[in-house]
Enzyme design. Structure first.
Site, PDB file in Angstrom:
ATOM      1  N   GLN A  89      -6.458  43.085  30.958  1.00  0.00           N
ATOM      2  CA  GLN A  89      -5.841  41.756  30.787  1.00  0.00           C
ATOM      3  C   GLN A  89      -5.965  40.909  32.058  1.00  0.00           C
ATOM      4  OE1 GLN A  89      -4.411  44.645  29.868  1.00  0.00           O
ATOM      5  NE2 GLN A  89      -3.119  44.417  28.074  1.00  0.00           N
ATOM      6  N   ASP A 116       8.046  43.155  29.351  1.00  0.00           N
ATOM      7  CA  ASP A 116       8.069  43.356  27.894  1.00  0.00           C
ATOM      8  C   ASP A 116       9.476  43.639  27.392  1.00  0.00           C
ATOM      9  OD1 ASP A 116       5.194  44.177  28.845  1.00  0.00           O
ATOM     10  OD2 ASP A 116       5.104  43.453  26.777  1.00  0.00           O
ATOM     11  N   ARG A 162      -1.379  39.047  22.118  1.00  0.00           N
ATOM     12  CA  ARG A 162      -0.643  40.047  22.904  1.00  0.00           C
ATOM     13  C   ARG A 162       0.178  39.309  23.949  1.00  0.00           C
ATOM     14  NH1 ARG A 162      -1.996  38.190  27.231  1.00  0.00           N
ATOM     15  NH2 ARG A 162      -0.981  39.981  28.205  1.00  0.00           N
ATOM     16  N   GLY A 163       1.024  40.084  24.659  1.00  0.00           N
ATOM     17  CA  GLY A 163       1.971  39.459  25.571  1.00  0.00           C
ATOM     18  C   GLY A 163       3.289  39.283  24.828  1.00  0.00           C
ATOM     19  N   ALA A 164       4.403  39.707  25.459  1.00  0.00           N
ATOM     20  CA  ALA A 164       5.674  39.801  24.735  1.00  0.00           C
ATOM     21  C   ALA A 164       6.090  38.506  24.019  1.00  0.00           C
ATOM     22  CB  ALA A 164       6.764  40.279  25.693  1.00  0.00           C
ATOM     23  N   ASN A 220       7.039  46.901  31.806  1.00  0.00           N
ATOM     24  CA  ASN A 220       5.905  45.969  31.802  1.00  0.00           C
ATOM     25  C   ASN A 220       4.632  46.810  31.748  1.00  0.00           C
ATOM     26  OD1 ASN A 220       4.873  43.235  31.919  1.00  0.00           O
ATOM     27  ND2 ASN A 220       4.161  43.703  33.976  1.00  0.00           N
ATOM     28  N   LYS A 221       3.511  46.127  31.742  1.00  0.00           N
ATOM     29  CA  LYS A 221       2.201  46.781  31.605  1.00  0.00           C
ATOM     30  C   LYS A 221       2.053  47.976  32.549  1.00  0.00           C
ATOM     31  CE  LYS A 221      -0.290  46.130  29.238  1.00  0.00           C
ATOM     32  NZ  LYS A 221      -0.341  46.965  28.009  1.00  0.00           N
ATOM     33  N   ARG A 278       4.115  46.969  17.127  1.00  0.00           N
ATOM     34  CA  ARG A 278       4.116  47.413  18.532  1.00  0.00           C
ATOM     35  C   ARG A 278       5.582  47.646  18.948  1.00  0.00           C
ATOM     36  NH1 ARG A 278       0.416  44.372  22.694  1.00  0.00           N
ATOM     37  NH2 ARG A 278       0.563  46.434  23.665  1.00  0.00           N
TER      38      ARG A 278
END
Ligand code: MRU
Length: 357
Positions: free
Chosen positions: A204, A245, A54-56, A255-256, A97
């Site tokens: 996270q 992201d 995970r993570g862009a 973003n998150k 995603r």
């Protein structure tokens, strides 16, 4: 650490060699460090969807490797037939995603390579695509190191820096974006301490940011998401830095989930709010953040903690995984090509059009 040296102790969540991809299962950290092997694109697609990776930027790297697995296994002698099949492989990876644009950026880079080389044999296309996937992987860590150097001057010696989610080595091929800026500031001799939001519901911050900073011996203090305002009001946060992201052409930042709340709190308390992201996270095709697709994830991430039920059976749940912070709340956007501040529309385009220095 110079850009050319290889630091073997560094955290790299994706390994790719001899036709095999290994990924560190980020769902299990910090309790267990488990690596899985992947050798086909369906497996990589499932790893992205289920957040093993995970993570862009890391999602982009994984997708490129997955696309190569798909390409390698296509059986035809015709380049046109190969490309038609390759597009289907990329469509499966693209459906995993929706928010992080790096996924689509990496797949487009792989497809453009194939499209531009359709006069070559299928074997040559496969070799070229493997090279392209390797290049995307290696470039990602190098550009994070550059990005860190571009942004480290924003962080003062002694700063107490709040971050949300994990925009670290684990979210990239290595080094990280927001945590890359922090690593570069530490490497420049500054004493930095980090306050990590736990980042409900996937945690996270608690599981990944705390783990990787502890491992690198960078002082980190964990807080629940709802404590940031209190610490800011007490003067205990000097600046905020987060990853992204997707960044729209006008500088609105997805973003998150929870990032927008932190940005509002930072503005209220006159605290700089920085975003660190590679150029591949900027989506100039979108005028503003309202056009960014926001992923909604499974209700179970909120109603349960592992097997433990936290909420009553059948309760209605919303679980948007990202939010959009409007550009007016963003003090600066750090990229590997420089720092944008002020007129984002003009500056992000200029950075995107410029060559890497
Ligand atoms: O759902 P995730 O864990 O993939 O979300 C990650 C984030 O929101 C990160 O902050 C972002 O991708 C930047 S990572 C360098």
């Amino acid at each position: 650490m110079s850009g050319c040296q290889i630091d073997n102790s560094a955290i790299r969540p994706i390994r790719f060699f001899n036709g095999v991809c290994q990924m560190l299962d980020q769902r299990l950290l910090p309790a267990e460090e488990v690596w899985h092997d992947y050798q086909d694109y369906q497996g990589v697609a499932e790893a992205i969807r289920s957040m093993v990776v995970r993570g862009a930027p890391a999602i982009g790297v994984a997708a490129a490797i997955g696309a190569w697995f798909g390409a390698r296994d296509i059986e035809t002698e015709s380049s046109e037939a190969f490309f038609a099949e390759f597009e289907k492989v990329c469509a499966v990876l693209a459906a995993t995603r929706p928010t992080a644009v790096n996924l689509f950026w990496a797949l487009e880079r792989m497809q453009s390579f194939a499209r531009a080389n359709l006069d070559r044999s299928v074997l040559e296309l496969k070799i070229g695509l493997e090279y392209e996937a390797l290049a995307i992987t290696q470039e990602d860590e190098q550009l994070c190191i550059k990005l860190g150097r571009q942004g480290q001057h924003l962080i003062a010696d002694g700063a107490r820096v709040l971050t949300h989610c994990n925009a670290g080595a684990l979210a990239t091929a290595g080094y990280g974006t927001a945590l890359g800026v922090i690593r570069a500031a530490v490497a420049a001799g500054k004493k930095i301490s980090v306050i990590a939001d736990e980042t409900r519901p996937f945690l996270q911050g608690a599981r990944l940011t705390a783990w990787e900073l502890q491992r690198d011996k960078i002082p980190v203090t964990l807080i629940c998401d709802n404590m940031a305002g209190y610490l800011m009001s007490k003067g205990e946060i000097d600046c905020v830095i987060v990853g992204a992201d997707r960044i729209a052409a006008n500088g609105d930042v997805a973003n998150k989930i929870g990032t927008y709340t932190v940005a509002i709190l930072a503005r209220e308390h006159n605290i700089p709010f920085y975003v660190a992201a590679p150029i591949s996270t900027i989506d100039l095709s979108l005028d503003d953040g309202s056009q960014i697709p926001i992923e909604e994830r499974d209700a179970r991430e909120i109603t349960h903690l592992g097997e433990q039920q936290l909420a009553p059976e059948g309760v209605a749940v919303r679980n948007p995984a990202f939010d959009v912070t409007p550009n007016r709340l963003v003090t600066a956007i750090v990229t590997e090509r420089g720092v944008a501040q002020g007129d984002y529309l003009q500056q992000l385009k200029k950075l995107a059009d410029s060559r890497t220095g």
